[in-house]
Design an enzyme around this catalytic site. Structure first.
Site, PDB file in Angstrom:
ATOM      1  N   HIS A   1      50.650  53.189  60.184  1.00  0.00           N
ATOM      2  CA  HIS A   1      50.736  54.029  58.981  1.00  0.00           C
ATOM      3  C   HIS A   1      50.311  53.201  57.773  1.00  0.00           C
ATOM      4  O   HIS A   1      49.486  53.644  56.962  1.00  0.00           O
ATOM      5  CB  HIS A   1      52.164  54.560  58.793  1.00  0.00           C
TER       6      HIS A   1
ATOM      7  N   ASP B   1      20.870  55.637  40.981  1.00  0.00           N
ATOM      8  CA  ASP B   1      21.602  55.484  42.239  1.00  0.00           C
ATOM      9  C   ASP B   1      22.307  54.137  42.175  1.00  0.00           C
ATOM     10  O   ASP B   1      22.250  53.443  41.155  1.00  0.00           O
ATOM     11  CB  ASP B   1      20.637  55.535  43.454  1.00  0.00           C
TER      12      ASP B   1
ATOM     13  N   TRP C   1      52.394  46.217  58.523  1.00  0.00           N
ATOM     14  CA  TRP C   1      51.013  46.087  58.027  1.00  0.00           C
ATOM     15  C   TRP C   1      50.748  44.687  57.511  1.00  0.00           C
ATOM     16  O   TRP C   1      49.606  44.265  57.392  1.00  0.00           O
ATOM     17  CB  TRP C   1      50.697  47.137  56.957  1.00  0.00           C
TER      18      TRP C   1
ATOM     19  N   SER D   1      32.962  45.759  54.789  1.00  0.00           N
ATOM     20  CA  SER D   1      32.599  46.985  54.090  1.00  0.00           C
ATOM     21  C   SER D   1      32.981  46.905  52.620  1.00  0.00           C
ATOM     22  O   SER D   1      32.184  47.219  51.724  1.00  0.00           O
ATOM     23  CB  SER D   1      33.281  48.169  54.771  1.00  0.00           C
ATOM     24  N   SER D   2      34.218  46.422  52.355  1.00  0.00           N
ATOM     25  CA  SER D   2      34.670  46.344  50.964  1.00  0.00           C
ATOM     26  C   SER D   2      33.835  45.363  50.159  1.00  0.00           C
ATOM     27  O   SER D   2      33.515  45.611  49.000  1.00  0.00           O
ATOM     28  CB  SER D   2      36.119  45.877  50.902  1.00  0.00           C
TER      29      SER D   2
ATOM     30  N   HIS E   1      48.588  40.556  46.894  1.00  0.00           N
ATOM     31  CA  HIS E   1      48.930  41.032  45.557  1.00  0.00           C
ATOM     32  C   HIS E   1      47.738  41.539  44.773  1.00  0.00           C
ATOM     33  O   HIS E   1      47.791  42.632  44.229  1.00  0.00           O
ATOM     34  CB  HIS E   1      49.807  40.080  44.759  1.00  0.00           C
TER      35      HIS E   1
ATOM     36  N   GLU F   1      45.363  42.882  46.055  1.00  0.00           N
ATOM     37  CA  GLU F   1      45.105  44.150  46.746  1.00  0.00           C
ATOM     38  C   GLU F   1      45.818  45.317  46.058  1.00  0.00           C
ATOM     39  O   GLU F   1      45.280  46.410  45.926  1.00  0.00           O
ATOM     40  CB  GLU F   1      45.555  44.033  48.207  1.00  0.00           C
TER      41      GLU F   1
ATOM     42  N   TYR G   1      46.400  45.643  42.996  1.00  0.00           N
ATOM     43  CA  TYR G   1      45.650  46.010  41.786  1.00  0.00           C
ATOM     44  C   TYR G   1      44.289  46.568  42.139  1.00  0.00           C
ATOM     45  O   TYR G   1      43.726  47.373  41.398  1.00  0.00           O
ATOM     46  CB  TYR G   1      45.591  44.819  40.828  1.00  0.00           C
TER      47      TYR G   1
ATOM     48  N   SER H   1      42.267  57.213  32.682  1.00  0.00           N
ATOM     49  CA  SER H   1      41.704  56.998  31.345  1.00  0.00           C
ATOM     50  C   SER H   1      40.534  57.920  31.048  1.00  0.00           C
ATOM     51  O   SER H   1      40.109  58.031  29.897  1.00  0.00           O
ATOM     52  CB  SER H   1      41.247  55.539  31.198  1.00  0.00           C
TER      53      SER H   1
ATOM     54  N   HIS I   1      56.103  36.383  44.797  1.00  0.00           N
ATOM     55  CA  HIS I   1      57.252  37.263  44.535  1.00  0.00           C
ATOM     56  C   HIS I   1      57.517  38.195  45.728  1.00  0.00           C
ATOM     57  O   HIS I   1      58.534  38.873  45.749  1.00  0.00           O
ATOM     58  CB  HIS I   1      57.097  38.052  43.224  1.00  0.00           C
ATOM     59  N   HIS I   2      56.581  38.208  46.690  1.00  0.00           N
ATOM     60  CA  HIS I   2      56.848  38.940  47.927  1.00  0.00           C
ATOM     61  C   HIS I   2      57.679  38.093  48.888  1.00  0.00           C
ATOM     62  O   HIS I   2      57.990  38.523  49.981  1.00  0.00           O
ATOM     63  CB  HIS I   2      55.530  39.314  48.613  1.00  0.00           C
TER      64      HIS I   2
ATOM     65  N   THR J   1      50.615  46.121  31.345  1.00  0.00           N
ATOM     66  CA  THR J   1      50.824  47.446  31.944  1.00  0.00           C
ATOM     67  C   THR J   1      51.487  48.373  30.936  1.00  0.00           C
ATOM     68  O   THR J   1      51.109  49.539  30.794  1.00  0.00           O
ATOM     69  CB  THR J   1      51.685  47.331  33.219  1.00  0.00           C
TER      70      THR J   1
ATOM     71  N   LYS K   1      49.025  49.622  28.466  1.00  0.00           N
ATOM     72  CA  LYS K   1      48.239  50.737  28.974  1.00  0.00           C
ATOM     73  C   LYS K   1      48.995  52.060  28.852  1.00  0.00           C
ATOM     74  O   LYS K   1      48.449  53.060  28.410  1.00  0.00           O
ATOM     75  CB  LYS K   1      47.884  50.502  30.451  1.00  0.00           C
TER      76      LYS K   1
ATOM     77  N   ARG L   1      64.269  47.875  55.853  1.00  0.00           N
ATOM     78  CA  ARG L   1      63.090  48.677  56.185  1.00  0.00           C
ATOM     79  C   ARG L   1      62.705  48.402  57.640  1.00  0.00           C
ATOM     80  O   ARG L   1      63.197  47.481  58.259  1.00  0.00           O
ATOM     81  CB  ARG L   1      61.944  48.343  55.242  1.00  0.00           C
TER      82      ARG L   1
END
Lengths: 382, 531
Positions: B82, B111, B147, B174-175, B258, B260, B262, B273, B307-308, B333, B336, B455
């Protein structure tokens, strides 16, 4: 419809209606389901008050900011005939709303820093307990202070029937163990964590403690329980199939009760100590082996010996259980790299390993008739 | 404004004329940014459904204590897949789809810069997705490691783990190709007069995101490659017995992981925006500070990874450094958020579906941001690490942050892409259903986490039952609501009312002001001149 279902429905409606209020309440209410568990150490209390302090700030800011947004939503709608202004920057305002959050953050960071330092200070402890994570149980060794030398394995005591819905679930469902950790109240206990296979995590919400148990490394944490009682938690780092089934239970007792417990444990250990030179009969070994199998092997290989292939292979009719006995003993002692088969050499003594191997070679369809003696296991240990 | 809508008539004859193949081969061989954008979006939606079904399996098992539907092993496979499918298969491709459709139109380019590479970056995805799904049918099934794929649990998994590792390598390629394309397009193919500081903010957020991807995807590739060699080639990167360290994996993973976060949320900021000014009929407040805030968030994202990992046993200085660095992210943040509010302030607001989803985003993303602040505080995080509080937090950011924004964006640009309008009433119903059920699933999980529910467990103690029931009911409601979304989109494409060239009164980027609806197959073959 059960009571729980009815209350779930009521709660559901209520939760929808008051989602926001709930956020506010999360900071202050004390019912078990809403908030952190009642604190039983100074550090857990500090965490409670930090959390409440931060939640109070958050709720105020949240209502402030979204109050402005909702005002705008109601007052500045096109349907009310509101005409758009055309401003699009204001350096002063932008500096102000950068600096204010910064100041708020400093106001939060200061008290939190003090608690972080306290959490990390494991010096001057009164006793030390080493906690070892195994798939899927906890091993405890009292290595310093009163009770030094006590050592046991602690695992889930909830019967499989309750988990699989064949029996009513008890009060401490999934939070009960066969051997509870016992510590004296008011003493600083240093906990060393490590693991034998994969990463586990040992912690108790009521103590404000959580420390990963990392194979090959020793890490530490500490707690000083301030209240007598029984405290329950669970492994919190995903450690494989039975991750949800390795609870942690710590019983905090008075100093006198602790001394009594230590004496009792020491006697029990002396009585239980097996003589590895003794010779047993096949039936004795099978009976002992069945107990060891149920405690250690059944989660994967199953009571029927059929396993859960392909990840957890069957023992009934397996090449190892019917092949040379030394290979079988070695597999149990050392595990099998790259699979979930753990090394039981350090968890079980020679008699237990001899018994479980005998049981596996003489159960279900396996009929080797061999009685493995503890001395044979001892000889194969490195 | 130059060669504007006057191109229109001549463009229409040309419009549906695709050079080359037709039918399925058109899609396989296409190098057109609009076709590729469409492919990305449909692929993303398919994966969203697959990952969603897995979420429902998880929530069905957790409806009540005890093991009912799946065994713990399969449960772990569900949580793992998932997560991977939603992050790499659904959310990331969705925003790449937006980038493909919109960046050339918004900067006045014909293009993407590397059209053939663009085709390849998309067509790698179905293979990666297939590898992930095939892993379920391998001996031992899909990996049940979460994951995050922490070592050394990964070493115990069957061959499905290797499939997953290769899938991640392909997704990463790909990315990276997609990102190189975006950077090159934005930097080199802007129309005359379209300076960087005149670009729509969506292009800015994607430019910054593309750099994040180029910097962080190779790190993930490294981490999973080390896992692969530990599994099969006798290395010991993460094995203490061979001189390695399991925690090293976590450092490497989160050094990717991390940024990722963002990578996922910055393009969403870009979409928001565009939408909020359009429905406020007022220019975006503090454009320059939005650009700087986005860049600061991106830079900070590289120094907060641990921090993870507050519970791995870092030294006190480590805990404090990562705590301070993390809380610092709240500053840009917050800026924003304030800018978006100031954009709405004294505007002339209307509340069509895209705006509703954008407001839903502001509201829920703020909750996700605040719970992130609580988690950033190392002392408090000790209680919450690896509990449902974390699950609630990142779903507020990923679902209410990224997914709601993707919905907002699709409703907003669907008229431009297809030339047809969706049903506004049904769109609003979709919003309110999503909003209510989303909170029903995840708000209560904060309480579960505070009370200590770990979890990734297939069964739980009795005191967690009530909230889990509510959460599971919400999950099924949310899942079903997304079928309504599919219906709305398909209905709009097949029989929606004709959309105006400038469907939204307040929209002011080039795709609205310079191009008809639907946007022609080839747009801006001669660049517009931007003043």
């Amino acid at each position: 419809m059960s009571m729980q279902q009815v209350s779930a429905r009521k709660m559901g409606r209520w939760a929808l209606a008051a989602g926001l209020l709930a956020l506010a309440a999360a900071g202050s209410a004390h019912a078990l389901e809403w908030n952190l568990q009642p604190a039983a150490t100074k550090i857990a209390e500090d965490i409670h008050s930090l959390h409440e302090y931060v939640m109070a700030l958050i709720v105020v800011i949240f209502f402030g900011v979204f109050g402005v947004m909702f005002y705008s939503i109601f007052a500045h709608r096109k349907s009310n005939g509101h005409k758009a202004a055309n401003f699009h920057e204001n350096t002063t305002v932008e500096i102000v709303w950068t600096v204010i959050p910064l100041l708020i953050l400093i106001g939060i960071a200061w008290p939190v820093t003090k608690t972080v330092i306290a959490q990390k200070d494991t010096s001057n402890s009164d006793m030390t307990i080493k906690v070892t994570g195994y798939q899927w149980k906890w091993g405890y060794d009292y290595i310093k202070g009163e009770g030094e030398g006590i050592s046991f394995v602690s695992q889930l005591a909830t019967p499989r029937d309750q988990i699989e819905g064949r029996a009513a679930k008890g009060e401490h469902y999934l939070l009960e163990v066969d051997n509870e950790v016992v510590v004296p109240v008011g003493k600083k206990v240093r906990i060393l964590t490590t693991a034998a296979d994969v990463i586990h995590s040992w912690g108790l919400n009521a103590f404000g403690v959580k420390q990963d148990a990392i194979p090959g490394f020793v890490r530490d944490t500490h707690f000083t329980a301030t209240k007598i009682g029984t405290y329950r938690g669970q492994c919190v780092e995903l450690c494989g199939k039975e991750h949800g089934f390795m609870p942690i239970v710590v019983r905090v007792v008075s100093a006198e009760d602790y001394t009594k417990w230590v004496d009792g444990e020491k006697k029990k250990m002396a009585a239980l100590a097996d003589d590895p030179t003794k010779t047993y009969t096949l039936d004795e070994l099978k009976a002992r082996g069945e107990k060891t199998y149920t405690a250690n092997c059944v989660a994967c290989h199953q009571a029927t010996g059929k396993g859960m292939p392909p990840a957890f292979p069957p023992l009934d009719g397996s090449k190892i259980a019917l092949g040379p006995k030394d290979a079988h003993i070695l597999q149990v002692l050392n595990g099998k790299a790259g699979t979930a088969m753990a090394a039981f050499g350090k968890q079980l003594n020679d008699t237990e390993i001899a018994a479980v191997v005998t049981y596996e070679r003489n159960s279900w369809g396996n009929k080797t008739g061999e009685a493995i003696q503890p001395a044979e296991v001892k000889a194969l240990r490195k | 404004m130059s060669a504007v809508l006057d191109d229109h008539g001549h463009d229409h004859g040309h419009d549906d004329h695709h050079h080359g193949y037709s039918g399925i081969m058109r899609w396989i061989t296409t190098t057109n940014h609009k076709d590729i954008g469409t492919l990305y979006l449909w692929f993303s939606f398919t994966m969203f459904m697959v990952g969603g079904v897995m979420a429902l399996v998880i929530r069905a098992e957790l409806f009540t204590p005890g093991l009912q539907i799946v065994n713990p092993d399969f449960f772990n496979q569900m949580t793992t897949m998932h997560g991977l499918i939603m992050v790499f298969g659904a959310i990331m491709p969705a925003f790449v789809g937006f980038a493909n459709w919109l960046i050339p139109m918004q900067i006045g380019a014909p293009d993407m810069a590397f059209a053939r590479m663009n085709n390849w970056s998309f067509w790698l995805l179905p293979f990666a997705g297939a590898l992930l799904i095939i892993s379920f049918f391998m001996p031992g099934g899909a990996p049940g490691v979460g994951w995050t794929m922490y070592a050394p649990l990964t070493v115990q998994m069957g061959i499905g783990m290797d499939f997953t590792i290769f899938a991640i390598h392909i997704l990463g390629m790909s990315s990276i190709m997609g990102s190189i394309n975006i950077v090159t397009t934005v930097l080199n193919m802007r129309a005359p007069g379209m300076t960087l500081m005149k670009m729509p903010l969506f292009c800015w957020t994607w430019l910054i995101t593309a750099y994040l991807l180029i910097a962080s995807m190779p790190v993930l590739a490294g981490a999973v490659t080390m896992t692969l060699t530990d599994r099969h080639f006798g290395t010991s990167f993460f094995n203490a017995a061979g001189g390695g360290d399991p925690v090293l994996y976590q450092h490497i993973f989160w050094f990717f992981g991390h940024p990722e976060v963002y990578i996922i949320i910055l393009p969403a900021f870009g979409v928001i925006s565009q939408i909020i000014p359009a429905f406020s009929r007022k220019p975006l407040f503090g454009y320059a500070s939005m650009v700087y805030a986005t860049a600061s968030i991106a830079i900070l994202s590289f120094i907060v990874w641990a921090h993870h990992m507050y519970t791995v046993g870092m030294p006190v200085t480590g805990q404090l450094f990562f705590m301070y660095a993390t809380t610092l992210i709240a500053v840009p943040t917050a800026a924003k958020m304030f800018n978006w509010l100031a954009t709405m302030w004294r505007g002339s607001l209307t509340f069509e579906t895209p705006m509703l989803f954008a407001l839903g985003f502001l509201f829920l993303f703020a909750i996700g941001g605040f719970s992130g602040l609580v988690l950033a505080l190392a002392a408090v995080d000790i209680q919450l690490q690896d509990t449902y509080y974390v699950v609630a937090h990142f779903h507020y950011v990923m679902v209410a942050g990224a997914l709601f924004t993707a919905f907002a964006g699709i409703y907003f640009w669907l008229p431009k892409w297809t030339g047809r309008m969706y049903n506004e009433t049904l769109g609003k119903v979709h919003f309110w259903l999503s909003m209510i059920f989303f909170n029903m699933i995840f708000f209560v999980q904060h309480f579960l986490g505070l009370a200590g529910m770990p979890r990734r467990i297939p069964d739980y103690p009795l005191q967690f039952e009530t909230w889990n029931k509510i959460s599971s009911i919400g999950a099924f409601g949310f899942g079903l609501s997304q079928l309504l979304f599919l219906y709305i989109v398909v209905k709009a494409i097949t029989s929606g009312e004709k959309a105006a060239d400038k469907q939204w009164e307040g929209a002011d980027s080039l795709e609205w002001t310079h191009l008809p609806s639907p946007a022609p197959y080839h747009s801006f073959e001669t660049p517009p001149v931007v003043k």
